[in-house]
Scaffold this motif. Structure first.
Motif, PDB file in Angstrom:
ATOM      1  N   CYS A  26       0.820  -1.215   0.000  1.00  9.16           N
ATOM      2  CA  CYS A  26       0.000   0.000   0.000  1.00  9.16           C
ATOM      3  C   CYS A  26       0.849   1.259   0.000  1.00  9.16           C
ATOM      4  O   CYS A  26       0.341   2.348  -0.131  1.00  9.16           O
ATOM      5  CB  CYS A  26      -0.883   0.027   1.237  1.00  9.16           C
ATOM      6  N   HIS A  27       2.166   1.105   0.201  1.00  7.85           N
ATOM      7  CA  HIS A  27       2.992   2.297   0.420  1.00  7.85           C
ATOM      8  C   HIS A  27       4.119   2.419  -0.602  1.00  7.85           C
ATOM      9  O   HIS A  27       5.198   2.873  -0.295  1.00  7.85           O
ATOM     10  CB  HIS A  27       3.568   2.254   1.842  1.00  7.85           C
ATOM     11  N   HIS A  28       3.851   2.012  -1.839  1.00 12.08           N
ATOM     12  CA  HIS A  28       4.916   1.985  -2.821  1.00 12.08           C
ATOM     13  C   HIS A  28       5.023   3.251  -3.671  1.00 12.08           C
ATOM     14  O   HIS A  28       6.042   3.476  -4.288  1.00 12.08           O
ATOM     15  CB  HIS A  28       4.745   0.776  -3.745  1.00 12.08           C
ATOM     16  N   SER A  29       3.975   4.015  -3.778  1.00 14.46           N
ATOM     17  CA  SER A  29       4.007   5.177  -4.657  1.00 14.46           C
ATOM     18  C   SER A  29       4.879   6.269  -4.061  1.00 14.46           C
ATOM     19  O   SER A  29       5.179   6.270  -2.882  1.00 14.46           O
ATOM     20  CB  SER A  29       2.587   5.707  -4.855  1.00 14.46           C
ATOM     21  N   SER A  30       5.275   7.265  -4.878  1.00 15.26           N
ATOM     22  CA  SER A  30       6.143   8.312  -4.368  1.00 15.26           C
ATOM     23  C   SER A  30       5.511   9.115  -3.238  1.00 15.26           C
ATOM     24  O   SER A  30       6.203   9.475  -2.295  1.00 15.26           O
ATOM     25  CB  SER A  30       6.604   9.228  -5.496  1.00 15.26           C
ATOM     26  N   PRO A  31       4.182   9.434  -3.277  1.00 17.84           N
ATOM     27  CA  PRO A  31       3.607  10.101  -2.113  1.00 17.84           C
ATOM     28  C   PRO A  31       3.780   9.257  -0.863  1.00 17.84           C
ATOM     29  O   PRO A  31       3.909   9.769   0.233  1.00 17.84           O
ATOM     30  CB  PRO A  31       2.125  10.252  -2.486  1.00 17.84           C
ATOM     31  N   ALA A  32       3.808   7.939  -1.049  1.00 17.50           N
ATOM     32  CA  ALA A  32       3.953   7.055   0.103  1.00 17.50           C
ATOM     33  C   ALA A  32       5.340   7.166   0.700  1.00 17.50           C
ATOM     34  O   ALA A  32       5.526   6.921   1.884  1.00 17.50           O
ATOM     35  CB  ALA A  32       3.665   5.611  -0.304  1.00 17.50           C
ATOM     36  N   VAL A  33       6.329   7.537  -0.125  1.00 20.74           N
ATOM     37  CA  VAL A  33       7.684   7.695   0.403  1.00 20.74           C
ATOM     38  C   VAL A  33       7.700   8.848   1.401  1.00 20.74           C
ATOM     39  O   VAL A  33       8.246   8.746   2.502  1.00 20.74           O
ATOM     40  CB  VAL A  33       8.697   7.929  -0.741  1.00 20.74           C
ATOM     41  N   SER A  34       7.078   9.976   1.007  1.00 22.57           N
ATOM     42  CA  SER A  34       7.019  11.105   1.935  1.00 22.57           C
ATOM     43  C   SER A  34       6.171  10.762   3.144  1.00 22.57           C
ATOM     44  O   SER A  34       6.461  11.184   4.250  1.00 22.57           O
ATOM     45  CB  SER A  34       6.469  12.350   1.236  1.00 22.57           C
ATOM     46  N   SER A  35       5.115   9.942   2.910  1.00 18.81           N
ATOM     47  CA  SER A  35       4.295   9.481   4.036  1.00 18.81           C
ATOM     48  C   SER A  35       5.142   8.663   4.993  1.00 18.81           C
ATOM     49  O   SER A  35       5.030   8.776   6.200  1.00 18.81           O
ATOM     50  CB  SER A  35       3.129   8.641   3.511  1.00 18.81           C
ATOM     51  N   ARG A  36       6.023   7.833   4.404  1.00 19.97           N
ATOM     52  CA  ARG A  36       6.888   7.016   5.248  1.00 19.97           C
ATOM     53  C   ARG A  36       7.827   7.899   6.067  1.00 19.97           C
ATOM     54  O   ARG A  36       8.059   7.671   7.252  1.00 19.97           O
ATOM     55  CB  ARG A  36       7.700   6.046   4.380  1.00 19.97           C
ATOM     56  N   LEU A  37       8.378   8.946   5.434  1.00 21.86           N
ATOM     57  CA  LEU A  37       9.270   9.852   6.155  1.00 21.86           C
ATOM     58  C   LEU A  37       8.538  10.544   7.298  1.00 21.86           C
ATOM     59  O   LEU A  37       9.071  10.692   8.395  1.00 21.86           O
ATOM     60  CB  LEU A  37       9.857  10.892   5.188  1.00 21.86           C
ATOM     61  N   ARG A  38       7.296  10.957   7.005  1.00 19.89           N
ATOM     62  CA  ARG A  38       6.500  11.572   8.079  1.00 19.89           C
ATOM     63  C   ARG A  38       6.319  10.587   9.223  1.00 19.89           C
ATOM     64  O   ARG A  38       6.387  10.961  10.387  1.00 19.89           O
ATOM     65  CB  ARG A  38       5.140  12.028   7.535  1.00 19.89           C
ATOM     66  N   SER A  39       6.081   9.333   8.869  1.00 22.02           N
ATOM     67  CA  SER A  39       5.907   8.304   9.897  1.00 22.02           C
ATOM     68  C   SER A  39       7.168   8.132  10.724  1.00 22.02           C
ATOM     69  O   SER A  39       7.108   7.944  11.927  1.00 22.02           O
ATOM     70  CB  SER A  39       5.527   6.961   9.260  1.00 22.02           C
ATOM     71  N   VAL A  40       8.323   8.186  10.036  1.00 22.89           N
ATOM     72  CA  VAL A  40       9.601   8.061  10.758  1.00 22.89           C
ATOM     73  C   VAL A  40       9.726   9.187  11.773  1.00 22.89           C
ATOM     74  O   VAL A  40      10.071   8.959  12.940  1.00 22.89           O
ATOM     75  CB  VAL A  40      10.791   8.093   9.775  1.00 22.89           C
ATOM     76  N   PHE A  41       9.421  10.425  11.345  1.00 24.89           N
ATOM     77  CA  PHE A  41       9.545  11.565  12.259  1.00 24.89           C
ATOM     78  C   PHE A  41       8.554  11.470  13.417  1.00 24.89           C
ATOM     79  O   PHE A  41       8.884  11.754  14.565  1.00 24.89           O
ATOM     80  CB  PHE A  41       9.356  12.889  11.497  1.00 24.89           C
ATOM     81  N   ARG A  42       7.316  11.046  13.083  1.00 24.38           N
ATOM     82  CA  ARG A  42       6.311  10.903  14.144  1.00 24.38           C
ATOM     83  C   ARG A  42       6.740   9.830  15.132  1.00 24.38           C
ATOM     84  O   ARG A  42       6.589   9.980  16.337  1.00 24.38           O
ATOM     85  CB  ARG A  42       4.949  10.561  13.543  1.00 24.38           C
ATOM     86  N   LEU A  43       7.273   8.742  14.597  1.00 25.93           N
ATOM     87  CA  LEU A  43       7.721   7.651  15.455  1.00 25.93           C
ATOM     88  C   LEU A  43       8.853   8.115  16.361  1.00 25.93           C
ATOM     89  O   LEU A  43       8.897   7.781  17.545  1.00 25.93           O
ATOM     90  CB  LEU A  43       8.179   6.468  14.600  1.00 25.93           C
TER      91      LEU A  43
END
Length: 407
Positions: A26-43
Motif C-alpha cells: 500500500c505504500h509503494h508510490s512516491s507520495p507514500a515515500v514522503s508518508s513514510r518519512l512523516r511516519s519516521v519523524f512521528r515515530l
C-alpha cells in the motif's frame, strides 16, 4: 468497546512488521515515500516521549506482604499497554515466580476507569509505516508475556475493574483468576480496524460455550459486568466497592495455595448480589448464535444472518458488513485452528497473522478511519468477502522461518 472510546490508546495489540523493513504494497508510490518519512519523524517523537522522564511511572511494581502487585499507571490513556510497560512487567513476573518470599501476583489498573484498554496503537501504526523494529519487538515481547501469564506457576489474580480490551485481555484472561466487577467492559473489536483478536484470542475464544467466541470475535460485541463472568471470561464477580477489601485480604494471606485464593474470591463473590437477578445479556440469543454462526465460512454466516430475518440477525449482518472482509476471514480460520492448539502454538500462529496484517492495507486504513480522520468510513481492500481468496488467507498463516515467534 465502541470504536470512539479512545484516541491515543486503543484496544488493538496485534500488528507486526517483518525484519528487513519491507514496505507494504500500500505504500509503494512516491507520495507514500514522503508518508513514510512523516511516519519516521512521528515515530521518533513518540519514542522520544516514551524515553523522557515521567512524573509518574507507567507501571508500578510493588511487593506488599507476600504478594507481588502490578499496577498499570497510565489512567489518562486508560492504562494502554506500551513497550516500556511490557519490558518492566515481564522480568518482574519471572523474578517473582522464582522468589520464595512471593506467593501470589495481583495485577490491576489505576484511575478507576480501566484495567487496560489495549495496546498503544499510535506508536505501533507509525512503526509499521516506517518499517521500524519497535512494532516487531513490541508484539514479540507482548506475546511472550501473554504466554508467561498462561503458564504461571503461582496464583495470578487480575482485578479487571473497568475497560478490559485487546492487550488488557492478554494481561488477564490467561491467568488463573480473573475478577470482574460491574464496571468491567470486555470486547475484542479488532475486525473493525483491519486486525484480528490476538493476544491469545485464538485460544480462549473458541473454548467459550457454543459459537459465543466466534460471535464475539467477528462482531466485537461488548460484554459488561457480571456477563463477563457468565460468558466464561472472568472466574469471579465482585462489586467494585469491595475490591480494596478483597485486595487487602489477598495480600495479608500467609503462604496461600491456589485453593486458598479461590476460597477468598468465592466468599467475596457471595457478598456481591448486584445484577445477579438479571439474565445473561445474550441469553435469549444463545441458540440463534449457535445456529447462525455454525456455517463453514464467513460468507455462510452472512447468508444465514440475511436469510434469518429476525431483528437480532439483521443487526449482526449490518455490523459484519462494516468490518474488514480480510480480517473476518483471518479471524474465522484463526479460531477454527486455535480450538485444537495449545496457547503457545496459538501465539506463534497469531504472530504470523500480525506480520501479515502489517504487510497489508486494512490495518492502516482502519486506524485512519477510526483514530485519525475519525470518519468511520474505511475503504477495505479487498472490499467484499467474495474478493478475499482462500489462498490470500492461507498465506497469512505461513511460517516465518527463523523470524517465527519462539518461547
Amino acid at each position: 468497546m465502541s470504536l470512539t472510546v479512545l484516541t491515543s490508546a486503543y484496544s488493538f495489540s496485534d500488528v507486526m512488521y517483518p525484519a528487513g523493513k519491507v514496505i507494504s504494497p500500500c505504500h509503494h508510490s512516491s507520495p507514500a515515500v514522503s508518508s513514510r518519512l512523516r511516519s519516521v519523524f512521528r515515530l521518533q517523537r513518540i519514542q522520544s516521549h516514551m524515553m523522557s522522564s515521567h512524573v509518574d511511572p507507567e507501571v508500578l511494581l510493588e511487593k506488599v506482604g507476600r504478594a507481588g502487585v502490578i499496577t498499570m499507571n497510565r489512567p489518562k490513556v486508560l492504562n494502554a499497554l506500551n513497550f516500556t510497560m511490557i519490558r518492566q512487567i515481564y522480568p518482574q513476573l519471572k523474578k517473582w515466580e522464582k522468589d520464595n518470599e512471593t506467593d501470589i501476583v495481583i495485577i490491576k489498573g489505576a484511575g478507576g476507569k480501566a484495567f487496560c484498554a489495549g495496546g498503544d496503537i499510535r506508536a505501533v501504526t507509525e512503526a509499521g509505516k516506517a518499517g521500524d523494529s519497535l512494532a516487531q519487538d513490541f508484539f514479540r515481547e507482548e506475546y511472550i508475556l501473554n504466554n508467561t501469564i498462561g503458564a504461571y506457576r503461582k496464583p495470578y489474580i487480575a482485578l479487571i475493574d473497568g475497560i478490559t480490551m485487546g492487550g488488557g485481555v492478554g494481561l488477564s484472561v490467561h491467568g488463573r483468576f480473573r475478577v470482574a466487577t460491574e464496571k468491567t467492559l470486555f470486547a475484542m473489536p479488532e475486525t473493525a480496524i483491519g486486525l484480528f483478536p490476538d493476544v491469545g484470542g485464538g485460544y480462549f475464544l473458541p473454548r467459550l460455550q457454543g459459537k459465543l467466541g466466534l460471535f464475539l470475535a467477528l462482531t466485537g460485541f461488548r460484554l459488561k459486568g457480571r456477563d463477563v463472568q457468565r460468558a466464561g471470561l472472568a472466574t469471579h464477580f465482585v462489586e467494585s466497592k469491595k475490591i480494596p477489601d478483597l485486595e487487602k485480604e489477598l495480600v495479608d494471606m500467609k503462604s496461600p495455595s491456589a485453593e486458598d485464593v479461590s476460597r477468598v474470591l468465592d466468599s467475596y463473590q457471595k457478598q456481591s448480589s448486584l445484577d445477579s437477578e438479571k439474565p445473561f445479556v445474550l441469553d435469549r440469543h444463545t441458540s440463534d448464535i449457535d445456529r447462525l454462526f455454525s456455517a463453514s465460512s464467513v460468507e455462510g454466516i452472512m447468508q444465514n444472518l440475511k436469510a434469518d430475518g429476525s431483528e437480532f440477525a439483521k443487526k449482526q449482518a449490518e455490523i459484519l458488513s462494516k468490518m474488514s472482509p480480510m480480517s473476518m476471514k483471518i479471524t474465522y480460520k484463526q479460531l477454527q485452528a486455535g480450538a485444537a492448539l495449545s496457547l503457545p502454538d496459538v501465539l506463534v500462529m497469531e504472530y504470523r497473522l500480525s506480520q501479515a496484517c502489517m504487510r497489508g492495507c486494512d490495518f492502516y486504513e482502519g486506524v485512519r478511519a477510526v483514530l485519525v480522520d475519525k470518519d468511520h468510513n474505511p475503504k477495505w481492500n479487498p472490499s467484499t468477502l467474495e474478493e478475499v481468496s482462500d489462498h490470500s488467507v492461507d498465506q497469512c498463516f505461513s511460517s516465518l522461518g527463523e523470524k517465527d515467534l519462539t518461547f
